[in-house]
Design a protein around this motif. Structure first.
Motif, mmCIF file in Angstrom:
data_model
loop_
_atom_site.group_PDB
_atom_site.id
_atom_site.type_symbol
_atom_site.label_atom_id
_atom_site.label_comp_id
_atom_site.label_asym_id
_atom_site.label_seq_id
_atom_site.Cartn_x
_atom_site.Cartn_y
_atom_site.Cartn_z
ATOM 1 N N GLY A 134 69.317 32.178 57.868
ATOM 2 C CA GLY A 134 69.773 33.322 57.805
ATOM 3 C C GLY A 134 71.227 33.449 57.384
ATOM 4 N N GLY A 135 71.932 32.534 58.070
ATOM 5 C CA GLY A 135 73.276 32.561 57.638
ATOM 6 C C GLY A 135 73.751 32.574 56.211
ATOM 7 N N LEU A 136 72.888 31.579 55.422
ATOM 8 C CA LEU A 136 73.120 31.674 53.704
ATOM 9 C C LEU A 136 72.952 33.012 53.238
ATOM 10 C CD1 LEU A 136 72.120 28.038 53.206
ATOM 11 C CD2 LEU A 136 74.496 28.941 52.895
ATOM 12 N N GLY A 137 71.681 33.889 53.690
ATOM 13 C CA GLY A 137 71.184 35.005 53.332
ATOM 14 C C GLY A 137 72.387 36.106 53.479
ATOM 15 N N ALA A 138 73.074 35.786 54.753
ATOM 16 C CA ALA A 138 74.120 37.016 55.000
ATOM 17 C C ALA A 138 75.239 36.537 54.147
ATOM 18 C CB ALA A 138 74.564 36.734 56.272
ATOM 19 N N VAL A 139 75.495 35.393 53.975
ATOM 20 C CA VAL A 139 76.807 35.050 53.211
ATOM 21 C C VAL A 139 76.421 35.346 51.667
ATOM 22 C CG1 VAL A 139 78.206 32.931 52.239
ATOM 23 C CG2 VAL A 139 77.585 33.211 54.778
ATOM 24 N N ARG A 140 75.727 34.811 51.192
ATOM 25 C CA ARG A 140 75.389 35.223 49.605
ATOM 26 C C ARG A 140 75.377 36.840 49.287
ATOM 27 N NH1 ARG A 140 73.873 31.013 46.042
ATOM 28 N NH2 ARG A 140 74.377 32.658 44.532
ATOM 29 N N GLY A 141 74.884 37.621 50.280
ATOM 30 C CA GLY A 141 74.786 38.983 50.257
ATOM 31 C C GLY A 141 76.215 39.360 50.476
ATOM 32 N N LEU A 142 76.955 38.968 51.338
ATOM 33 C CA LEU A 142 78.436 39.619 51.481
ATOM 34 C C LEU A 142 79.187 39.227 50.418
ATOM 35 C CD1 LEU A 142 78.473 38.606 55.284
ATOM 36 C CD2 LEU A 142 78.888 40.837 54.495
ATOM 37 N N LEU A 143 79.162 37.973 49.770
ATOM 38 C CA LEU A 143 80.053 37.572 48.551
ATOM 39 C C LEU A 143 79.632 38.400 47.382
ATOM 40 C CD1 LEU A 143 80.039 33.437 49.155
ATOM 41 C CD2 LEU A 143 81.758 35.240 49.842
ATOM 42 N N ALA A 144 78.584 38.439 47.181
ATOM 43 C CA ALA A 144 77.944 39.645 46.134
ATOM 44 C C ALA A 144 78.640 40.979 46.150
ATOM 45 C CB ALA A 144 76.381 39.554 45.816
ATOM 46 N N THR A 145 78.643 41.649 47.460
ATOM 47 C CA THR A 145 78.765 43.040 47.303
ATOM 48 C C THR A 145 79.957 43.483 48.500
ATOM 49 O OG1 THR A 145 77.429 43.329 49.317
ATOM 50 C CG2 THR A 145 76.207 43.378 47.379
ATOM 51 N N ALA A 146 80.527 42.672 49.306
ATOM 52 C CA ALA A 146 81.393 43.228 50.252
ATOM 53 C C ALA A 146 82.906 43.023 49.828
ATOM 54 C CB ALA A 146 81.117 42.850 51.762
ATOM 55 N N ALA A 147 83.630 43.814 50.159
ATOM 56 C CA ALA A 147 85.057 43.662 50.095
ATOM 57 C C ALA A 147 85.686 43.160 51.212
ATOM 58 C CB ALA A 147 85.833 44.845 49.495
ATOM 59 N N ALA A 148 85.505 41.953 51.483
ATOM 60 C CA ALA A 148 85.677 41.318 52.667
ATOM 61 C C ALA A 148 85.996 39.686 52.572
ATOM 62 C CB ALA A 148 84.604 41.478 53.772
ATOM 63 N N ASP A 149 86.947 39.149 53.463
ATOM 64 C CA ASP A 149 86.905 37.612 53.666
ATOM 65 C C ASP A 149 85.768 37.255 54.470
ATOM 66 O OD1 ASP A 149 89.102 37.609 52.110
ATOM 67 O OD2 ASP A 149 90.508 38.191 54.066
ATOM 68 N N VAL A 150 85.050 36.216 53.897
ATOM 69 C CA VAL A 150 83.847 35.629 54.404
ATOM 70 C C VAL A 150 83.932 34.297 54.906
ATOM 71 C CG1 VAL A 150 81.562 35.231 54.352
ATOM 72 C CG2 VAL A 150 82.409 37.086 53.136
ATOM 73 N N THR A 151 83.776 33.721 55.992
ATOM 74 C CA THR A 151 83.916 32.554 56.696
ATOM 75 C C THR A 151 82.550 32.066 57.151
ATOM 76 O OG1 THR A 151 86.289 32.859 57.318
ATOM 77 C CG2 THR A 151 85.178 31.078 58.315
#
Length: 419
Positions: free
Chosen positions: A46-63
């Protein structure tokens, strides 16, 4: 959430198994001057699904906060536990996540400070604008008297890297024989077919190696769970392993005595040489500490937002809905949440559907032999204010086609997460 036609949604969800991002929409928008901060707790499916999606689309700092240095898949790892494949077949590095720009914190989360919007570890306080929780499961040890004292001798193996200790017990059993107990609790718990799959793959090794003894499968349920898989599971058990597996149904375990190597059950005392007791499960204590739920996190579908905090999303096996607690559902949920957060960051207003909304698809496999498996697909929809509706599609019996498909599915999913 944007309404998406059923066939299109199904195609997108199935494509996720081959590494294609599955995304949907979010809720109330947010506007901040600085770059938004998204913290993801848990580096599993689940966490990796969210991280990969966020890194691909969001203008955000992801931790990403994950205590393990590497990833080990629980789905398909029964092949390692039973001695059919090496552990390395199910392990991957987090290096790709690092390369894509996520900050990775290798610590355990001790507390969530919702007032200050902070994730607290032993050495850091990590601020967040949005928080995605995918911490997995904990075991309800107090349900079996004596288990806590025997924990080191009775590993459960339903969390990453715990499979190693279970494998050691299986290896000893296959070499020496005797009675090997495997238990299945009442649902909900992570990957319901897993206890039966473990029993099958160990029994297959018994036949191949000539191990003297038997597997005693103690099931708290009247039949294999979920009900949709009962017939193909029973068919495999009776057709292939009648001499290796003794199946006890409607049997609960109340106590374990490691000195006598004996279980106290509702069907009488059961002696054993080795045991893999699969305990009832719940969300980790972090969920209760943060006030997000008791046994499981209370969330809203289809958004996966906490019922008490709309900046927190809970996905994977910690969330408390009828959705299967499976890797594929966790990954799809993570991707959906990534899209929701991306749209909130962009300031987009949500589109509220007035009809049924598709939920993340569940694709799962229960191997009956090392090469043959039962394919289990779960589709679901939800209408606002109503319970979700689930539909199961299950192979009538194990087959080589599904066995090969399970391997391809696993490789595709691991590539989508960490490739």
């Amino acid at each position: 959430m944007h309404p998406i036609a059923q066939p299109r949604r199904r195609q997108l969800l199935q494509a996720a198994a081959l590494g294609v991002a599955v995304l949907s929409t979010g809720c109330a928008s947010v506007s901040t001057a600085a770059r938004p901060r998204v913290v993801v707790v848990g580096g599993g499916w689940g966490g990796l699904g969210a991280v990969r999606g966020l890194l691909a689309t969001a203008a955000a700092d992801v931790t990403l906060v994950e205590p393990n240095e590497a990833f080990m898949s629980c789905p398909l790892s029964a092949h390692f536990i039973a001695g059919h494949q090496p552990a390395t077949d199910f392990q991957r590095s987090y290096s790709r996540v690092d390369q894509l720009g996520a900050r990775r914190v290798r610590e355990r989360v001790l507390e969530i400070d919702r007032t200050s919007k902070m994730v607290v570890t032993a050495t850091q306080r990590l601020p967040y604008d949005f928080l995605v929780l995918s911490p997995g499961v904990d075991y309800m040890e107090d349900g079996i008297q004596g288990y806590a004292e025997a924990r080191a001798q009775l590993p459960v193996g339903f969390r990453a890297f715990e499979q190693m200790a279970v494998r050691q017990q299986v290896d000893e059993f296959l070499a020496k024989g005797g009675d090997f107990v495997i238990s299945a609790p009442k649902p909900p718990y992570r990957c319901p077919p897993a206890p039966y799959e473990r029993a099958f793959l160990i029994a297959e090794q018994m036949k191949q190696r000539g191990t003297k003894g038997k597997i005693i499968l103690i099931d708290a349920n009247p039949n294999p769970m979920p009900p949709a898989i009962a017939q193909p599971i029973l068919k495999g058990m009776k057709g292939l392993y009648a001499n290796q597996i003794e199946y006890l149904t409607d049997t609960s375990i109340s106590a374990v005595d490691m000195g006598k190597r004996q279980l106290v059950t509702s069907s009488g005392d059961v002696p054993f040489a080795h045991a893999n007791l699969i305990l009832p499960m719940r969300a980790p204590a972090l969920i209760r500490q943060a006030g997000l739920g008791e046994r499981w996190a209370n969330i809203r579908l289809p958004s996966f937002q906490s019922q008490v905090d709309d900046r927190i999303y809970v996905i994977g096996d910690s969330q408390g809905t009828p959705l299967p607690k499976s890797g594929h559902v966790a990954f799809g949920s993570g991707q959906r949440v990534a899209e929701a957060i991306t749209e909130r960051i962009a300031g987009k207003s949500p589109v509220v559907s007035t009809g049924a909304v598709d939920l993340p698809l569940g694709i799962c496999w229960a191997n009956v032999t090392h090469k043959e498996a039962i394919n289990i697909n779960v589709s679901g929809t939800v209408v606002a204010g109503e319970p979700p509706k689930l539909k199961f599609t299950v192979d009538a019996e194990a087959n080589a086609r599904s066995g090969a498909a399970a391997v391809s599915w696993g490789n595709g999913m691991w590539k989508a997460m960490l490739g």
